[in-house]
Design an enzyme around this catalytic site. Structure first.
Site, PDB file in Angstrom:
ATOM      1  N   ASP A   1      -3.267   8.285  -0.639  1.00  0.00           N
ATOM      2  CA  ASP A   1      -3.478   7.249   0.128  1.00  0.00           C
ATOM      3  C   ASP A   1      -5.034   6.645  -0.055  1.00  0.00           C
ATOM      4  OD1 ASP A   1      -3.066   5.408   2.781  1.00  0.00           O
ATOM      5  OD2 ASP A   1      -4.838   7.041   3.364  1.00  0.00           O
TER       6      ASP A   1
ATOM      7  N   GLU B   1       2.268   5.523  13.085  1.00  0.00           N
ATOM      8  CA  GLU B   1       0.680   4.892  13.580  1.00  0.00           C
ATOM      9  C   GLU B   1       0.819   3.513  13.841  1.00  0.00           C
ATOM     10  OE1 GLU B   1      -3.945   5.294  12.454  1.00  0.00           O
ATOM     11  OE2 GLU B   1      -2.315   5.593  10.987  1.00  0.00           O
ATOM     12  N   ASP B   2       1.202   2.578  12.716  1.00  0.00           N
ATOM     13  CA  ASP B   2       0.935   1.213  12.671  1.00  0.00           C
ATOM     14  C   ASP B   2       2.134   0.349  13.140  1.00  0.00           C
ATOM     15  OD1 ASP B   2      -1.711   1.860  12.145  1.00  0.00           O
ATOM     16  OD2 ASP B   2      -1.114   1.416   9.943  1.00  0.00           O
TER      17      ASP B   2
ATOM     18  N   HIS C   1       4.107   6.665   5.415  1.00  0.00           N
ATOM     19  CA  HIS C   1       2.940   7.512   6.059  1.00  0.00           C
ATOM     20  C   HIS C   1       2.322   6.798   7.330  1.00  0.00           C
ATOM     21  CE1 HIS C   1       0.840   5.232   2.992  1.00  0.00           C
ATOM     22  NE2 HIS C   1      -0.413   5.705   3.678  1.00  0.00           N
TER      23      HIS C   1
ATOM     24  N   ASP D   1     -23.522  16.576 -23.914  1.00  0.00           N
ATOM     25  CA  ASP D   1     -22.205  16.394 -23.513  1.00  0.00           C
ATOM     26  C   ASP D   1     -21.790  15.482 -23.093  1.00  0.00           C
ATOM     27  OD1 ASP D   1     -23.676  17.545 -21.753  1.00  0.00           O
ATOM     28  OD2 ASP D   1     -22.251  19.241 -21.132  1.00  0.00           O
TER      29      ASP D   1
ATOM     30  N   HIS E   1       0.585  -1.333   0.021  1.00  0.00           N
ATOM     31  CA  HIS E   1      -0.054  -0.104  -0.034  1.00  0.00           C
ATOM     32  C   HIS E   1       0.863   1.148   0.114  1.00  0.00           C
ATOM     33  CE1 HIS E   1      -3.107   3.100   0.949  1.00  0.00           C
ATOM     34  NE2 HIS E   1      -2.362   3.188   2.206  1.00  0.00           N
TER      35      HIS E   1
END
Length: 712
Positions: A139, A76-77, A72, A259, A48
């Protein structure tokens, strides 16, 4: 998974001077940190961040942004820390990664109040460095591309958030290609049948008419060759969601929609743009009202292009956009073009908007909004706007969203002009204030001294700025009237329960209701934002009925065995509603202490004597003693009124003990019998509201002896 070498090649293609070593190091670090983590699809998680970085290479962004994309999710993870990222990759990258982490934790699709507060945080993060939102958009784009791996319910939540927030934000930033893809991916989840229907009709149309795009592209190229203009022509069918939206807006079926094809003509110079326009209009008939010149009047996000719609082959309408290569780069990537690189050099695109100036223009009007709903409305109005350009009598250009009225125009000039507006002229003709302004019109505002905004203007105005200014002016006008009305309502409500709305009482009510002051309280009461019952209940809750089920004294505490007797510790006098701990004594006796009682420290080395107890829920009888330390004025009748007030609150006075006597004040301990902590709180609140009460607090005496039970 894209190998590190391939990712570096993608960056080097537009930036030969890239720091390959640092990108490879970030790649390896991210791979190591995310080792053992997997996505819903079963793929290694690090696929990812790599794909997010690859998306950003399409916008030719700088190394710091690419590295941020790779990292990124690390803070956090994974076990990676801000300090570690900063030490390895620099403070700039660490701040960007931290900014993306904070954005990820914002629940933008939550309740209105929470959503407004999170939008504030979103704009604050954007104002620090706009690259944070660029990484977040990339993301979200990759997450939407792979959304089928999520649970169906989660897919709908993410798709709705994308459609409501991220796609409009990308559009507001000028990133049209990303906006279109985000919208279409969300549309595929939210309305798969609608999208499939559009796709089926497209296939049918192609079978009936052949490759319309190729034929029209060849026709346009031929006309440009005749005019000796060098340009490239790009034709495409519009995205399914774009077509669906037009069908909804115009209330037309697919067959009547004209259109559905769009063409872009990319020229070498700005002068060529107008030559192309001339060639197109000479060859095909222009559709009235469908011409926009965003080159002479650019959008605030830097977008420049000429838009025109013509009747092409077989009378089919065709939308044409004409722009230079530099304009095209900004049209595709918007504000992101500010950071783009070409041949190792930071892009000096003259049409790229300065991000600091752009975000300042976007947020300046939101800073004044205190009301959550107003702020949220202003943000969404700005994000979804499509602009028209009009002129002041002096010839100044004013940009407004489509559907704007003279009221919006007046407030765009100055709040003072808006507030004093009594009429308007468009192209020198007097018009109603609800008239919609069209591109190129001249608008003149007529003002009058003493004029103030009308409440009906809120239905006429379309811009967040105008609506906010009107609300502020209306609140200011009504404030004094509402305060007077609010006091009369409060006086009647308090009189009904035998009380007076003194300044002290109203101040306490304001604090209980978390309002700034009593004037704000009265204004809200007068404007019906509060009702009088709420105000009285905030100070005198005991005067309202309690319909809870009554709890008998023999089952007041849960956690005792049938043969155990309970006594309350006199050192802390625990009341129902407080957390309690039991200490066992010989002879089946248990003494209950409040959880914060100082004397519990005496039993720390005897854990076997501790019992987990808690009070039964419901309405307890008023038999539990507590002591209040009270300082009152030494005046005739004061003590009697205090005792009467305690009685009104259905609390029994067990004892009075004077601890200090002064010529002007008495200090005393009042021992009362109460139901629970809520009863104590409401009683103290009512006593505090009395003007003769100078100070009040709950009294506890750690030195008081434990009840007479046999120790173990």
């Amino acid at each position: 998974m894209i190998p590190a070498d391939d990712l570096v090649e993608l960056v080097r293609a537009y930036n030969p001077k890239t720091n390959e070593k640092l990108i490879r190091e970030a790649y390896d670090f991210g791979l190591q940190m995310h080792e053992g983590q997997f996505r819903h699809s079963g793929e290694p998680y690090f696929t990812h961040p790599i794909e997010v970085a690859a998306i950003l290479t399409e916008q030719q962004l700088d190394d710091a942004t690419i590295i941020t994309a790779l990292l990124h999710d690390t803070i956090e993870d994974t076990k990676a820390s801000y300090g570690e990222v900063s030490a390895r990759f620099g403070e700039e990258v660490a701040m960007l990664v931290d900014g993306v982490t904070k954005l990820t934790n914002l629940q933008l699709a939550s309740s209105e109040t929470k959503q407004a507060e999170n939008f504030r945080k979103l704009f604050m993060a954007m104002s620090k460095d706009l690259r944070v939102i660029l990484v977040k958009l990339a993301d979200r784009l990759h997450n939407m591309r792979t959304i089928r791996a999520m649970r169906p319910q989660k897919q709908v939540v993410k798709a709705r958030e994308t459609m409501d927030i991220y796609a409009p934000l990308a559009g507001r930033m000028g990133m049209q290609s990303m906006r279109e893809e985000l919208e279409d991916l969300a549309f595929k989840v939210l309305n798969p049948e609608g999208r499939a229907s559009i796709m089926r009709r497209f296939i049918t149309l192609q079978k009936e008419t052949g490759d319309v795009v190729e034929r029209i592209t060849n026709d346009v190229t031929t006309e440009l060759d005749k005019a000796d203009i060098t340009a490239s022509v790009i034709g495409r069918a519009k995205k399914p969601y774009s077509i669906w939206r037009k069908m909804q807006e115009k209330d037309q079926g697919f067959s009547r929609l004209s259109d559905i094809y769009g063409f872009r003509i990319i020229t070498q110079t700005e002068n060529d743009c107008y030559r192309v326009l001339g060639a197109i209009h000479q060859r095909w008939r222009a559709v009235p009202g469908r011409f926009k010149d965003y080159i002479s009047q650019p959008k605030s996000n830097g977008y420049r292009s000429i838009h025109t719609t013509v009747s092409g082959r077989d009378g089919r309408r065709v939308e044409v956009q004409i722009r230079t290569r530099q304009m095209h780069d900004v049209a595709e990537t918007g504000v992101a073009a500010h950071w783009s690189y070409r041949d190792g050099v930071r892009g000096e695109n003259p049409f790229a908007v300065d991000p600091a100036r752009w975000i300042r223009s976007l947020t300046e009007q939101f800073d004044s909004e205190e009301d959550h709903a107003d702020f949220l409305e202003a943000v969404k109005l700005e994000m979804y706007q499509d602009q028209v350009f009009c002129f002041s009598p002096k010839g100044d250009v004013v940009k407004l969203p489509r559907g704007a009225t003279p009221i919006d125009f007046a407030y765009a000039i100055h709040t003072r002009i808006g507030n004093a507006c009594v009429g308007a002229k468009i192209d020198h003709i007097r018009v109603p204030l609800w008239t919609r302004i069209k591109n190129g019109q001249s608008v003149e505002i007529i003002t009058a001294h003493g004029q103030m905004p009308q409440a009906t203007w809120l239905d006429v105005a379309t811009t967040g700025k105008a609506k906010s200014a009107i609300r502020r002016a209306l609140r200011a006008q009504d404030h004094e009237r509402f305060v007077k009305l609010g006091y009369e309502l409060a006086r009647a409500a308090f009189h009904h329960v035998g009380k007076r709305p003194t300044e002290k009482v109203l101040d306490m009510a304001a604090r209980q209701l978390r309002l700034d002051d009593r004037e704000t309280l009265l204004a809200r009461l007068g404007s019906a934002e509060l009702n009088a019952h709420e105000v009285v209940e905030a100070v005198y809750p005991e005067l309202t009925p309690d319909e809870r089920e009554e709890v008998s004294a023999d089952r007041a505490v849960i956690g005792l065995s049938p043969d155990q007797n309970l006594q309350r510790a006199p050192c802390c006098d625990p009341l129902p509603g407080e957390r309690i701990v039991g200490i066992t004594y010989r002879g089946k006796g248990v003494v209950a202490h409040a959880i914060d009682c100082e004397n519990l420290s005496h039993f720390e080395d005897q854990p076997e004597r501790w019992m987990d107890l808690h009070w039964q829920t419901g309405k307890h009888k008023a038999v539990y003693g507590a002591t209040i330390d009270l300082t009152i004025a030494n005046d005739a009748g004061v003590l009697g009124r205090i005792c009467s007030l305690i009685g009104e609150h259905k609390a029994n006075i067990a004892d009075l003990e004077f601890t200090d006597r002064k010529p002007d004040f008495f200090r005393l301990l009042v021992h009362v019998e109460l139901r629970d902590t809520e009863h104590l709180h409401s009683l103290m609140l009512a006593l505090q509201a009395e003007s003769e009460v100078a100070a009040i607090e709950r009294h506890r005496d750690p030195s008081r002896a434990t009840p007479t039970v046999q120790p173990e």
